[in-house]
Design an enzyme around this catalytic site. Structure first.
Site, PDB file in Angstrom:
ATOM      1  N   LYS A   1       0.843  -1.193   0.000  1.00 45.62           N
ATOM      2  CA  LYS A   1       0.000   0.000   0.000  1.00 45.62           C
ATOM      3  C   LYS A   1       0.880   1.246   0.000  1.00 45.62           C
ATOM      4  CE  LYS A   1      -3.947  -1.830   2.673  1.00 45.62           C
ATOM      5  NZ  LYS A   1      -5.025  -1.681   1.682  1.00 45.62           N
TER       6      LYS A   1
ATOM      7  N   ARG B   1     -10.099 -11.677   2.276  1.00 45.47           N
ATOM      8  CA  ARG B   1     -10.997 -12.707   1.739  1.00 45.47           C
ATOM      9  C   ARG B   1     -10.321 -14.085   1.731  1.00 45.47           C
ATOM     10  NH1 ARG B   1     -11.807  -9.561  -3.808  1.00 45.47           N
ATOM     11  NH2 ARG B   1     -11.432  -7.841  -2.370  1.00 45.47           N
TER      12      ARG B   1
HETATM   13  N1  BES Z   1      -8.049  -3.940   4.568  1.00 44.63           N
HETATM   14  C1  BES Z   1      -8.237  -3.553   3.224  1.00 44.63           C
HETATM   15  C2  BES Z   1      -9.550  -2.831   2.985  1.00 44.63           C
HETATM   16  C3  BES Z   1      -9.716  -1.509   3.625  1.00 44.63           C
HETATM   17  C4  BES Z   1      -8.964  -0.419   3.227  1.00 44.63           C
HETATM   18  C5  BES Z   1     -10.672  -1.343   4.593  1.00 44.63           C
HETATM   19  C6  BES Z   1      -9.165   0.798   3.812  1.00 44.63           C
HETATM   20  C7  BES Z   1     -10.870  -0.141   5.183  1.00 44.63           C
HETATM   21  C8  BES Z   1     -10.103   0.941   4.793  1.00 44.63           C
HETATM   22  C9  BES Z   1      -8.232  -4.763   2.310  1.00 44.63           C
HETATM   23  O1  BES Z   1      -7.400  -5.789   2.699  1.00 44.63           O
HETATM   24  C10 BES Z   1      -7.768  -4.289   0.977  1.00 44.63           C
HETATM   25  O2  BES Z   1      -6.656  -3.870   0.867  1.00 44.63           O
HETATM   26  N2  BES Z   1      -8.648  -4.363  -0.013  1.00 44.63           N
HETATM   27  C11 BES Z   1      -8.337  -3.916  -1.328  1.00 44.63           C
HETATM   28  C12 BES Z   1      -8.810  -4.977  -2.295  1.00 44.63           C
HETATM   29  C13 BES Z   1      -8.277  -4.821  -3.684  1.00 44.63           C
HETATM   30  C14 BES Z   1      -6.776  -5.030  -3.702  1.00 44.63           C
HETATM   31  C15 BES Z   1      -8.945  -5.841  -4.588  1.00 44.63           C
HETATM   32  C16 BES Z   1      -9.065  -2.610  -1.553  1.00 44.63           C
HETATM   33  O3  BES Z   1     -10.181  -2.430  -1.060  1.00 44.63           O
HETATM   34  O4  BES Z   1      -8.485  -1.747  -2.210  1.00 44.63           O
HETATM   35 MN    MN Z   2      -5.416  -5.535   1.987  1.00 46.60          MN
END
Ligand code: BES
Ligand code: MN
Ligand code: ZN
Length: 464
Positions: A242, A316
């Protein structure tokens, strides 16, 4: 974990006699006498959320006025607890059917995350509640909610997989539940391949683990409820790292686990007529030479293979194994909580968690409970035609949906559906677990969402 003083006092307690009134004032209310003049002089017209302290002839605070605007919103009383000066207070003007909720709102508004600061010297405001209020129950629910917020607020360095395990053990012990934990390489032997893959890059002291708690296990006459929560103690994104802003608050990525444990605690404390299984995969999505990679194909507990398109879609993966474990136990009802997608916030913002379920009766019960206890959730569709976005050429599924589907929270829920129990009903809540803006009663930081709605639904369905 820190324990705050109870903020509720019974009407027959010694201090109750000294309680000063807080009067709830509607926007159109006419105030007369000394207090009316004081209100006018201060421009107080019952504006929503406005607090006015009123002096007596000696210049001491004699009472308080709290504006409720056009309509009374009981959760707005969270702001009161935060802003009232210390001492003992009682509320005047709460509708009789909302007294328990008002007391709860006051408790929730008293939360402060003070684990790393010196305790404040200001005594907290305490509330005398009418006899009809079940204080012990209210305080218990508030405690379960505070536990969730403390877990989310605690930095990842002090809330790793081991600390989640320790808290789960404490919660189990408090209510006589059984608990077992499978850790590290043993996850492979026990067939939790996705939990292992996501968590294996962490240092040994923060090894991935699968926590399983059972309560009332021998009571096979009772319906089995499974609670599942995403326990990513910190989400760097893995090798699909990230960027700084997106990583900043990822200590909260164990919010789902905190919710599953907090709700379990509450169900057990209330003695609801259920058997309970709680499944919490606790991992750190870290970066190391051993991290899982984009392009890897993981096996899962259910036997479905998963092509990794993005290591940041890790929640997931661990939930796939946890839900598959739940399915083996054939629950009558399964609820999962997860800070699963950023897309959920794009759809509904931070305060309104999406609810996904194909079970109409469960949706109706959850939404009705949500309205009763003022804990909002919003139903979103498990839109089957988008499931194609999870097709992979080389595995049974991919973990990052194809971009054309766009609806990231929906496709994440559809991914989970492949693993969710088919006995009984299943609901998934894509929670944020966080207040991005601080305001009185809602401090910036961890927030408990959909837990009270879920508890109210369970309490109504399975009264103890
Ligand atoms: N933990 C994150 C989702 C998240 C981000 C929740 C910010 C609350 C605030 C999750 O693991 C994630 O990174 N999801 C990605 C999925 C994508 C890579 C398909 C997302 O939501 O960008
Ligand atoms: Mn993530
Ligand atoms: Zn995550």
């Amino acid at each position: 974990m820190s324990r705050r003083l109870p903020v509720l006092l019974s009407a027959d307690s010694e201090e109750a006699g000294a309680a000063r009134p807080v009067r709830l004032i509607a926007g159109d209310a006419a105030l007369d006498g000394r207090v009316g003049a004081w209100a006018t002089a201060n421009g107080f017209k019952g504006q929503k959320g406005r607090l006015l302290l009123c002096p007596d002839e000696e210049g001491q605070i004699a009472e308080a006025l709290f504006g409720i605007g056009k309509s009374f919103d009981v959760m707005g009383l969270r702001a009161l607890a935060d802003r009232l000066p210390g001492g003992v207070w009682r509320l005047e003007g709460v509708p009789a059917d909302q007294r328990d909720l008002a007391a709860l709102a006051f408790c929730l508004g008293s939360y402060a995350f003070d684990r790393y600061t010196k305790p404040g010297t200001e005594p907290p405001a305490r509330l005398v509640v009418p006899d009809a209020v079940e204080s012990a129950r209210v305080l218990d629910l508030a405690r379960s909610c505070d536990l969730v917020r403390e877990m989310v607020d605690t930095p990842a360095a002090d809330m790793g997989p081991l600390q989640i395990e320790t808290l789960a053990r404490e919660i189990a012990e408090e209510s006589g539940a059984e608990i077992s934990v499978i850790e590290g390489e043993a996850l492979l032997e026990a067939n939790y391949p996705a939990v292992h893959a996501v968590g294996r890059a962490a240092v040994a002291a923060r090894a991935p683990r699968m926590i399983e708690m059972h309560w009332n296990r021998s009571r096979t006459d009772l319906p089995l409820v499974a609670l599942v929560g995403k326990g990513v103690v910190f989400d760097t994104g893995g090798l699909n790292l990230k960027a700084g802003a997106g990583m900043r608050n990822m200590k909260k990525d164990m919010g789902g686990a905190a919710h599953a444990l907090g709700l379990a605690r509450q169900v057990m404390r209330a003695g609801l007529a259920v058997r309970l299984v709680v499944l919490v995969p606790a991992v750190e999505n870290a970066v190391s030479g051993d991290a899982f990679r984009p392009g890897d194909i993981l096996n899962s507990r259910k036997g479905l293979t998963i092509e990794i398109g993005n290591t940041d879609a890790e929640g997931r993966l661990i939930l796939a194994d946890a839900l598959a474990r739940a399915a083996e136990l054939e629950p009558d009802l399964t609820l999962d909580f997860a800070t699963l997608t950023g897309a959920a916030r794009v759809a509904l913002g931070p305060d309104l968690p999406p609810l996904y379920t194909d079970d109409e009766a469960l949706a109706a019960d959850l939404l009705a409970a949500s309205a009763r206890v003022h804990d909002p959730i919003w139903r979103m569709p498990l839109w089957a035609p988008y499931a194609d976005a999870l097709d992979s050429d080389v595995a049974d599924l991919r973990n990052d949906s194809a971009p054309w589907a766009q609806a990231g929270s929906v496709t994440a829920a559809l991914f989970l559906k492949n693993f969710a129990p088919e006995t009984g009903a299943w609901a998934h809540m894509d929670i944020f677990a966080w207040n991005p803006r601080g305001r009185p009663g809602w401090p910036q930081g961890g927030e408990v969402q959909a837990l009270r709605a879920a508890f109210e639904m369970l309490r109504t369905r399975y009264p103890g």
